[in-house]
Write a protein that holds these residues in place. Structure first.
Motif, PDB file in Angstrom:
ATOM      1  N   GLY A 361       0.836  -1.210   0.000  1.00 29.78           N
ATOM      2  CA  GLY A 361       0.000   0.000   0.000  1.00 29.78           C
ATOM      3  C   GLY A 361       0.862   1.248   0.000  1.00 29.78           C
ATOM      4  O   GLY A 361       0.611   2.215  -0.739  1.00 29.78           O
ATOM      5  N   ILE A 362       1.926   1.232   0.809  1.00 30.35           N
ATOM      6  CA  ILE A 362       2.811   2.404   0.900  1.00 30.35           C
ATOM      7  C   ILE A 362       3.587   2.580  -0.415  1.00 30.35           C
ATOM      8  O   ILE A 362       3.678   3.691  -0.956  1.00 30.35           O
ATOM      9  CB  ILE A 362       3.795   2.234   2.080  1.00 30.35           C
ATOM     10  N   THR A 363       4.121   1.471  -0.929  1.00 38.13           N
ATOM     11  CA  THR A 363       4.935   1.562  -2.155  1.00 38.13           C
ATOM     12  C   THR A 363       4.093   2.078  -3.313  1.00 38.13           C
ATOM     13  O   THR A 363       4.514   2.972  -4.068  1.00 38.13           O
ATOM     14  CB  THR A 363       5.493   0.165  -2.514  1.00 38.13           C
ATOM     15  N   ASN A 364       2.895   1.516  -3.473  1.00 39.55           N
ATOM     16  CA  ASN A 364       2.038   1.961  -4.576  1.00 39.55           C
ATOM     17  C   ASN A 364       1.640   3.425  -4.405  1.00 39.55           C
ATOM     18  O   ASN A 364       1.543   4.168  -5.379  1.00 39.55           O
ATOM     19  CB  ASN A 364       0.790   1.072  -4.678  1.00 39.55           C
ATOM     20  N   ASP A 373      -5.699  17.412  -5.915  1.00 38.82           N
ATOM     21  CA  ASP A 373      -7.046  17.052  -6.384  1.00 38.82           C
ATOM     22  C   ASP A 373      -7.230  15.536  -6.517  1.00 38.82           C
ATOM     23  O   ASP A 373      -8.309  15.068  -6.861  1.00 38.82           O
ATOM     24  CB  ASP A 373      -7.365  17.752  -7.713  1.00 38.82           C
ATOM     25  N   CYS A 374      -6.206  14.767  -6.256  1.00 45.42           N
ATOM     26  CA  CYS A 374      -6.287  13.295  -6.297  1.00 45.42           C
ATOM     27  C   CYS A 374      -7.012  12.805  -7.547  1.00 45.42           C
ATOM     28  O   CYS A 374      -8.171  12.362  -7.496  1.00 45.42           O
ATOM     29  CB  CYS A 374      -7.001  12.750  -5.063  1.00 45.42           C
ATOM     30  N   ALA A 375      -6.325  12.854  -8.681  1.00 43.69           N
ATOM     31  CA  ALA A 375      -6.941  12.464  -9.955  1.00 43.69           C
ATOM     32  C   ALA A 375      -7.526  11.061  -9.855  1.00 43.69           C
ATOM     33  O   ALA A 375      -6.917  10.157  -9.266  1.00 43.69           O
ATOM     34  CB  ALA A 375      -5.879  12.490 -11.056  1.00 43.69           C
ATOM     35  N   ALA A 376      -8.683  10.896 -10.459  1.00 43.72           N
ATOM     36  CA  ALA A 376      -9.352   9.592 -10.408  1.00 43.72           C
ATOM     37  C   ALA A 376      -8.460   8.511 -10.999  1.00 43.72           C
ATOM     38  O   ALA A 376      -8.467   7.362 -10.545  1.00 43.72           O
ATOM     39  CB  ALA A 376     -10.679   9.659 -11.160  1.00 43.72           C
ATOM     40  N   SER A 377      -7.645   8.879 -12.014  1.00 42.46           N
ATOM     41  CA  SER A 377      -6.811   7.856 -12.650  1.00 42.46           C
ATOM     42  C   SER A 377      -5.759   7.311 -11.680  1.00 42.46           C
ATOM     43  O   SER A 377      -5.420   6.135 -11.720  1.00 42.46           O
ATOM     44  CB  SER A 377      -6.138   8.423 -13.900  1.00 42.46           C
ATOM     45  N   ASP A 378      -5.231   8.171 -10.785  1.00 45.71           N
ATOM     46  CA  ASP A 378      -4.272   7.689  -9.786  1.00 45.71           C
ATOM     47  C   ASP A 378      -4.960   6.700  -8.841  1.00 45.71           C
ATOM     48  O   ASP A 378      -4.439   5.617  -8.554  1.00 45.71           O
ATOM     49  CB  ASP A 378      -3.707   8.851  -8.951  1.00 45.71           C
ATOM     50  N   TYR A 382      -4.261   2.669  -8.357  1.00 45.19           N
ATOM     51  CA  TYR A 382      -3.923   2.156  -7.018  1.00 45.19           C
ATOM     52  C   TYR A 382      -4.897   1.036  -6.640  1.00 45.19           C
ATOM     53  O   TYR A 382      -4.495  -0.040  -6.199  1.00 45.19           O
ATOM     54  CB  TYR A 382      -4.018   3.300  -6.002  1.00 45.19           C
ATOM     55  N   ASN A 383      -6.185   1.292  -6.856  1.00 38.46           N
ATOM     56  CA  ASN A 383      -7.184   0.297  -6.466  1.00 38.46           C
ATOM     57  C   ASN A 383      -7.048  -0.977  -7.290  1.00 38.46           C
ATOM     58  O   ASN A 383      -7.228  -2.084  -6.785  1.00 38.46           O
ATOM     59  CB  ASN A 383      -8.592   0.886  -6.596  1.00 38.46           C
ATOM     60  N   ARG A 384      -6.686  -0.831  -8.561  1.00 38.13           N
ATOM     61  CA  ARG A 384      -6.495  -2.013  -9.415  1.00 38.13           C
ATOM     62  C   ARG A 384      -5.325  -2.862  -8.891  1.00 38.13           C
ATOM     63  O   ARG A 384      -5.435  -4.073  -8.736  1.00 38.13           O
ATOM     64  CB  ARG A 384      -6.210  -1.574 -10.861  1.00 38.13           C
ATOM     65  N   LEU A 385      -4.223  -2.186  -8.577  1.00 40.22           N
ATOM     66  CA  LEU A 385      -3.043  -2.925  -8.106  1.00 40.22           C
ATOM     67  C   LEU A 385      -3.313  -3.623  -6.771  1.00 40.22           C
ATOM     68  O   LEU A 385      -2.959  -4.786  -6.572  1.00 40.22           O
ATOM     69  CB  LEU A 385      -1.850  -1.965  -7.941  1.00 40.22           C
ATOM     70  N   MET A 386      -3.976  -2.917  -5.877  1.00 42.29           N
ATOM     71  CA  MET A 386      -4.219  -3.512  -4.558  1.00 42.29           C
ATOM     72  C   MET A 386      -5.261  -4.626  -4.646  1.00 42.29           C
ATOM     73  O   MET A 386      -5.179  -5.632  -3.939  1.00 42.29           O
ATOM     74  CB  MET A 386      -4.665  -2.429  -3.552  1.00 42.29           C
ATOM     75  N   ASP A 387      -6.221  -4.466  -5.542  1.00 45.46           N
ATOM     76  CA  ASP A 387      -7.240  -5.501  -5.712  1.00 45.46           C
ATOM     77  C   ASP A 387      -6.593  -6.807  -6.197  1.00 45.46           C
ATOM     78  O   ASP A 387      -6.901  -7.896  -5.722  1.00 45.46           O
ATOM     79  CB  ASP A 387      -8.294  -5.018  -6.710  1.00 45.46           C
ATOM     80  N   LEU A 388      -5.680  -6.648  -7.142  1.00 37.15           N
ATOM     81  CA  LEU A 388      -4.960  -7.798  -7.684  1.00 37.15           C
ATOM     82  C   LEU A 388      -4.187  -8.507  -6.570  1.00 37.15           C
ATOM     83  O   LEU A 388      -4.219  -9.731  -6.426  1.00 37.15           O
ATOM     84  CB  LEU A 388      -3.980  -7.277  -8.740  1.00 37.15           C
TER      85      LEU A 388
END
Ligand SMILES: Cc1cc2nc3c(=O)[nH]c(=O)nc-3n(C[C@H](O)[C@H](O)[C@H](O)COP(=O)(O)OP(=O)(O)OC[C@H]3O[C@@H](n4cnc5c(N)ncnc54)[C@H](O)[C@@H]3O)c2cc1C
Length: 515
Positions: A361-364, A373-378, A382-388
């Motif tokens: 979580g920290i590395t990603n 503004d925390c772009a939705a793409s970021d 992140y959510n894709r990588l952590m879900d995997l």
């Protein structure tokens, strides 16, 4: 890094607020202080001594060494400060069927002796009734069973170059160690209980948290490390939870430390029980024990009785009960909040994956470090990588429960349930042809799957046909040489405790605490 590039404008994140001072909170604070402190980003961590931490989590994975080394942490000092022992893998007792015993090691079995992968030669030899146990061809397993350890070597032809190691430690001491580290690098610790959270009416972004003392703490980015309660990610943002208890039904645990009576082996042990399993994690000064179980299959009283009856030494505290639901948040990054640690999800401790998930979580997050503004793409990436990561770990954990001939209801139900396609595919590919489909990245690569498949008695029907290129005599000789070579190398190493005494023995004598 994008932070540096953006320093000329005001879109960069300047104030990071971390809620929670458990292992997740302090690992996050330490890593951010190390990477972002020099850029002027402020890091504030709020924790409540009154609420406390979950107080368990002692076994780790080798990836943690990379985390420590990236932060410039001296390994021997970390071992001294946390009363750590070495971990070469996890011994599973009674999982495939009662009486079975194997280790899932931090290293591969065998070496390349022909065009096919090593395990195919072993399977062929095993079917001929002439192979030693699979574990005898793996250096860290033989070292673990002989209570030996030496640091890995660089020489690629030595069996001592093909393994890794992790630690068994007191997680609360590790938290304290990182708290020192982070505060020395500018992170600020605030003691107090968060009683309310204020979000922007339009964007839904969190703006401030208010403490019991009425103090308000404002931030651009909020990291939720508040543990199972998910104070920001769930209680404020209502992100939702993917409940995986149909796949991983254990939902409770009792944990208790005891005195050390047996060898302080360099490995964690997980013993299957009727309604769950029991852990044994030896530290320098005590042994951590716990019984993880599902309340549908065993009562709380029977669970605690089984744990206390199976302790090797004197209990050092009353058993502590913990409750959990396996699964993960639907999104670990939602708006300007990222959930790291138990607030993001929990998959039960069988393969010691939680601290590793904190690290991922920290590395990603650092890789995808956002603007304000925390772009939705970021967040999506992140959510894709952590879900995997969570899904793969879930499948690997399930493998231990479904590849079994145990006959009490928990195990029968797991064996007979409909497995996720991703897991069913892996098991079928191995059962039929000995193939272990490989992940491109992430935890649990083929050597891990192999050790559990074979350890829990899934033997492929067919070998790779290329094993036939080695005749029976040459194959037997190659296997015999590898086994003897590993045994000879293990003989030359020192005892595990002798290694610790010379490298990272705890100062201050024995310390006791929660398991
Ligand atoms: C039975 C069991 C066994 C485990 N074994 C292992 C293992 O062997 N290996 C492994 O890697 N992991 C293991 N884990 C997981 C591991 O314990 C956790 O991943 C790790 O401790 C991180 O926890 P955390 O920091 O997310 O949460 P916690 O330790 O619960 O910390 C939460 C923090 O948030 C603070 N907080 C909460 N609410 C507020 C509030 N309102 N205001 C201010 N502060 C607040 C608390 O005070 C605390 O500081 C295990 C977990 C369980 C349940």
């Amino acid at each position: 890094m994008r932070v540096a590039l953006d320093s000329a404008n005001d879109r960069m994140v300047r104030r990071v607020v971390i809620i929670g001072g458990g292992t997740a909170g302090w690992m996050t604070a330490a890593a951010l202080a190390h990477r972002l402190g020099p850029t002027g980003v402020t890091i504030t961590l709020v924790e409540s001594a009154e609420i406390g931490t979950v107080g368990v989590g002692e076994a780790t994975l080798p990836q943690m060494r990379y985390f420590n080394s990236a932060l410039g942490i001296d390994e021997a000092e970390m071992m001294r400060r946390t009363a750590a022992t070495i971990k070469l893998g996890i011994e599973f007792r009674d999982w495939g069927s009662p009486g079975d015993r194997y280790i899932h090691p931090f290293g591969a079995h065998g070496e390349r002796i022909g065009p096919a992968d090593f395990h195919h030669y072993w399977v062929k030899q095993h079917k001929a009734g002439d192979a030693a146990a699979f574990g005898r061809y793996c250096y860290p397993i033989v070292a673990a069973w002989n209570d030996r350890f030496a640091l890995p070597e660089d020489d690629p032809v030595s069996p001592l170059s093909a393994f890794s190691y992790a630690f068994q430690f007191d997680a609360s001491l590790y938290g304290a160690f990182l708290a020192d580290y982070a505060q020395k690098r500018g992170a600020e610790r605030v003691e107090g209980k968060v009683v309310s959270v204020q979000s922007n009416g339009e964007s839904g972004f969190i703006e401030t948290v208010t403490l019991e003392s009425d103090a308000e703490i404002a931030g651009d980015l909020f990291i939720d490390c508040s543990g199972f309660r998910g104070l920001l990610i769930e209680q404020e943002l209502e992100t939702g939870y993917k409940d995986w208890s149909a796949y991983l039904p254990c939902n409770r645990a009792y944990a208790v430390p005891c005195t050390t009576e047996d060898a302080v082996g360099p490995y964690t042990r997980a013993t299957a029980r009727s309604g769950g399993w029991q852990w044994r994690i030896p530290l320098q000064h005590r042994v951590g024990n716990g019984h993880v179980y599902c309340d549908r299959y065993i009562s709380d009283q029977d669970a605690v009785d089984q744990l206390m009856t199976n302790l090797e030494g004197e209990p050092l505290a009353d058993p502590k009960q913990l409750f959990f639901k396996t699964g993960k948040r639907r999104k670990l990054w939602n708006r300007n909040c990222i959930a790291i640690g138990l607030s993001g999800g929990f998959l039960e401790p069988l393969e010691s994956t939680s601290i590793d998930l904190i690290q991922s979580g920290i590395t990603n997050l650092l890789e995808l470090w956002p603007q304000r503004d925390c772009a939705a793409s970021d967040a999506d990436e992140y959510n894709r990588l952590m879900d995997l990561e969570f899904t793969r770990i879930r499948d690997f954990l399930m493998l231990h429960y479904v590849a079994t001939e145990r006959d009490t209801p928990l195990w029968q139900d797991m064996r007979e349930m409909e497995w996720p396609d991703s897991l069913a595919h892996k098991i079928e590919a191995f059962r039929l042809r000995g193939i272990v489909p490989e992940y491109e990245s992430g935890l649990f690569q083929p050597p891990s799957w192999l050790s559990v498949f074979i350890g829990q008695n899934i033997i492929p029907e067919h070998c790779d046909p290329r094993v036939e290129r080695l005749d029976d005599g040459a194959r037997a000789a190659a296997l015999g040489r590898i086994e003897a070579d590993i045994a000879a190398h293990v003989d030359r190493t020192t005892g595990h405790l002798d290694f610790i005494a010379s490298y990272g023995a705890a100062y201050g004598g024995a310390q006791t605490g929660g398991s």
